[in-house]
Motif scaffolding. Sequence first.
Motif, PDB file in Angstrom:
ATOM      1  N   LEU A 167      66.990  33.348  47.090  1.00  0.00           N
ATOM      2  CA  LEU A 167      67.019  34.763  47.462  1.00  0.00           C
ATOM      3  C   LEU A 167      67.938  34.812  48.768  1.00  0.00           C
ATOM      4  N   ASP A 168      67.266  33.933  49.608  1.00  0.00           N
ATOM      5  CA  ASP A 168      68.385  34.270  50.975  1.00  0.00           C
ATOM      6  C   ASP A 168      69.872  33.732  50.816  1.00  0.00           C
ATOM      7  N   ARG A 169      70.322  32.846  50.066  1.00  0.00           N
ATOM      8  CA  ARG A 169      71.391  32.374  49.564  1.00  0.00           C
ATOM      9  C   ARG A 169      72.333  33.614  48.723  1.00  0.00           C
ATOM     10  N   PHE A 170      71.292  34.148  47.919  1.00  0.00           N
ATOM     11  CA  PHE A 170      71.932  35.085  46.934  1.00  0.00           C
ATOM     12  C   PHE A 170      72.198  36.448  47.995  1.00  0.00           C
ATOM     13  N   ALA A 171      71.335  36.928  48.791  1.00  0.00           N
ATOM     14  CA  ALA A 171      71.722  37.829  49.899  1.00  0.00           C
ATOM     15  C   ALA A 171      73.003  37.719  50.719  1.00  0.00           C
ATOM     16  N   SER A 172      73.141  36.324  51.016  1.00  0.00           N
ATOM     17  CA  SER A 172      74.320  36.047  52.062  1.00  0.00           C
ATOM     18  C   SER A 172      75.768  36.271  51.224  1.00  0.00           C
ATOM     19  N   ILE A 173      75.623  35.916  49.822  1.00  0.00           N
ATOM     20  CA  ILE A 173      76.607  35.810  48.959  1.00  0.00           C
ATOM     21  C   ILE A 173      76.917  37.317  48.761  1.00  0.00           C
ATOM     22  N   ILE A 174      75.967  38.400  48.546  1.00  0.00           N
ATOM     23  CA  ILE A 174      76.270  39.612  48.320  1.00  0.00           C
ATOM     24  C   ILE A 174      76.884  40.367  49.484  1.00  0.00           C
ATOM     25  N   GLU A 175      76.190  39.905  50.683  1.00  0.00           N
ATOM     26  CA  GLU A 175      76.751  40.474  52.015  1.00  0.00           C
ATOM     27  C   GLU A 175      78.223  40.124  52.272  1.00  0.00           C
ATOM     28  N   ARG A 176      78.530  38.977  52.023  1.00  0.00           N
ATOM     29  CA  ARG A 176      79.884  38.437  51.920  1.00  0.00           C
ATOM     30  C   ARG A 176      80.838  39.121  51.174  1.00  0.00           C
ATOM     31  N   ASN A 177      80.506  39.221  49.923  1.00  0.00           N
ATOM     32  CA  ASN A 177      81.184  39.725  48.974  1.00  0.00           C
ATOM     33  C   ASN A 177      80.591  40.860  47.929  1.00  0.00           C
ATOM     34  N   PRO A 178      80.509  42.173  48.523  1.00  0.00           N
ATOM     35  CA  PRO A 178      79.549  43.207  47.628  1.00  0.00           C
ATOM     36  C   PRO A 178      80.189  43.569  46.599  1.00  0.00           C
ATOM     37  N   ALA A 179      81.620  43.176  46.175  1.00  0.00           N
ATOM     38  CA  ALA A 179      82.124  43.678  44.940  1.00  0.00           C
ATOM     39  C   ALA A 179      81.810  42.656  44.056  1.00  0.00           C
ATOM     40  N   LEU A 180      80.957  41.627  43.938  1.00  0.00           N
ATOM     41  CA  LEU A 180      80.286  40.758  43.002  1.00  0.00           C
ATOM     42  C   LEU A 180      79.115  41.447  42.164  1.00  0.00           C
ATOM     43  N   ILE A 181      78.442  42.514  43.026  1.00  0.00           N
ATOM     44  CA  ILE A 181      77.447  43.432  42.160  1.00  0.00           C
ATOM     45  C   ILE A 181      78.060  44.097  41.069  1.00  0.00           C
ATOM     46  N   GLU A 182      79.279  44.929  41.469  1.00  0.00           N
ATOM     47  CA  GLU A 182      80.053  45.602  40.292  1.00  0.00           C
ATOM     48  C   GLU A 182      80.591  44.675  39.205  1.00  0.00           C
ATOM     49  N   ARG A 183      81.062  43.338  39.661  1.00  0.00           N
ATOM     50  CA  ARG A 183      81.703  42.365  38.709  1.00  0.00           C
ATOM     51  C   ARG A 183      80.600  41.999  37.747  1.00  0.00           C
ATOM     52  N   VAL A 184      79.392  41.755  38.092  1.00  0.00           N
ATOM     53  CA  VAL A 184      78.193  41.101  37.537  1.00  0.00           C
ATOM     54  C   VAL A 184      77.274  41.814  36.741  1.00  0.00           C
ATOM     55  N   PHE A 185      77.035  43.109  37.322  1.00  0.00           N
ATOM     56  CA  PHE A 185      76.140  43.905  36.943  1.00  0.00           C
ATOM     57  C   PHE A 185      76.503  45.239  36.361  1.00  0.00           C
ATOM     58  N   VAL A 186      75.718  45.721  35.189  1.00  0.00           N
ATOM     59  CA  VAL A 186      76.125  47.023  34.565  1.00  0.00           C
ATOM     60  C   VAL A 186      75.506  48.098  35.489  1.00  0.00           C
ATOM     61  N   PRO A 187      76.072  49.185  35.580  1.00  0.00           N
ATOM     62  CA  PRO A 187      75.552  50.071  36.272  1.00  0.00           C
ATOM     63  C   PRO A 187      73.896  50.512  36.317  1.00  0.00           C
ATOM     64  N   ALA A 188      73.528  50.362  35.328  1.00  0.00           N
ATOM     65  CA  ALA A 188      71.719  50.569  35.345  1.00  0.00           C
ATOM     66  C   ALA A 188      71.185  49.529  36.120  1.00  0.00           C
ATOM     67  N   GLU A 189      71.764  48.258  36.262  1.00  0.00           N
ATOM     68  CA  GLU A 189      71.311  47.149  37.346  1.00  0.00           C
ATOM     69  C   GLU A 189      71.655  47.314  38.520  1.00  0.00           C
ATOM     70  N   ARG A 190      72.576  48.075  38.934  1.00  0.00           N
ATOM     71  CA  ARG A 190      73.180  47.965  40.373  1.00  0.00           C
ATOM     72  C   ARG A 190      72.074  48.552  41.266  1.00  0.00           C
ATOM     73  N   GLY A 191      71.219  49.393  40.826  1.00  0.00           N
ATOM     74  CA  GLY A 191      70.501  49.962  41.884  1.00  0.00           C
ATOM     75  C   GLY A 191      69.144  49.274  42.253  1.00  0.00           C
ATOM     76  N   LYS A 192      69.006  48.314  41.505  1.00  0.00           N
ATOM     77  CA  LYS A 192      67.741  47.366  41.638  1.00  0.00           C
ATOM     78  C   LYS A 192      67.793  46.626  42.987  1.00  0.00           C
ATOM     79  N   THR A 193      66.503  46.250  43.447  1.00  0.00           N
ATOM     80  CA  THR A 193      66.408  45.440  44.670  1.00  0.00           C
ATOM     81  C   THR A 193      67.035  44.403  44.679  1.00  0.00           C
ATOM     82  N   LEU A 194      67.234  43.726  45.607  1.00  0.00           N
ATOM     83  CA  LEU A 194      67.730  42.497  45.773  1.00  0.00           C
ATOM     84  C   LEU A 194      67.237  41.444  44.989  1.00  0.00           C
ATOM     85  N   ARG A 195      65.738  41.400  45.332  1.00  0.00           N
ATOM     86  CA  ARG A 195      65.076  40.363  44.447  1.00  0.00           C
ATOM     87  C   ARG A 195      65.177  40.542  42.834  1.00  0.00           C
ATOM     88  N   SER A 196      65.207  41.775  42.415  1.00  0.00           N
ATOM     89  CA  SER A 196      65.479  41.953  40.977  1.00  0.00           C
ATOM     90  C   SER A 196      66.947  41.677  40.424  1.00  0.00           C
TER      91      SER A 196
END
Length: 148
Positions: free
Chosen positions: A12-41
Amino acid sequence: MIIGTGIDVVNLDRFASIIERNPALIERVFVPAERGKTLRSLAARFAAKEAIAKALRAPSGMVWQHCWIENTDDGAPFVVTTGTVADRAASLGINRWHLTITHDDPVAIASVVAEHLTLEEQEILLRIDAEGAHQLISVEPAVEGESR
């Protein structure tokens, strides 16, 4: 018959760090319905997508957004596929997914089993567990996304 299995663990810490460095990863990997989920989810869903790729024998050209995780009314996760992921699953004869995900500091874990059921087995499943129908392949229209 089991066609493939996959498991993945996300720190989880490594994933948070990756998202912090590259927020575009969320849009690249997840569909819109997933994007609003918590970091853990999100981490658990990322682990699920990795596990699905492993069960499919990690095909090149797989689009991350061609599979996503939804939940039944009682919260059970299930796999939805389309496009490249649905095509690969069909080519391997996969018509049912089993998915388990969990997250507890410091990790998120997902495990999948990709299965082929005969028509007779599908009918039996639907008779004895109509709610289990969510485990049968669900195909949705393609969502534009990046290749893996």
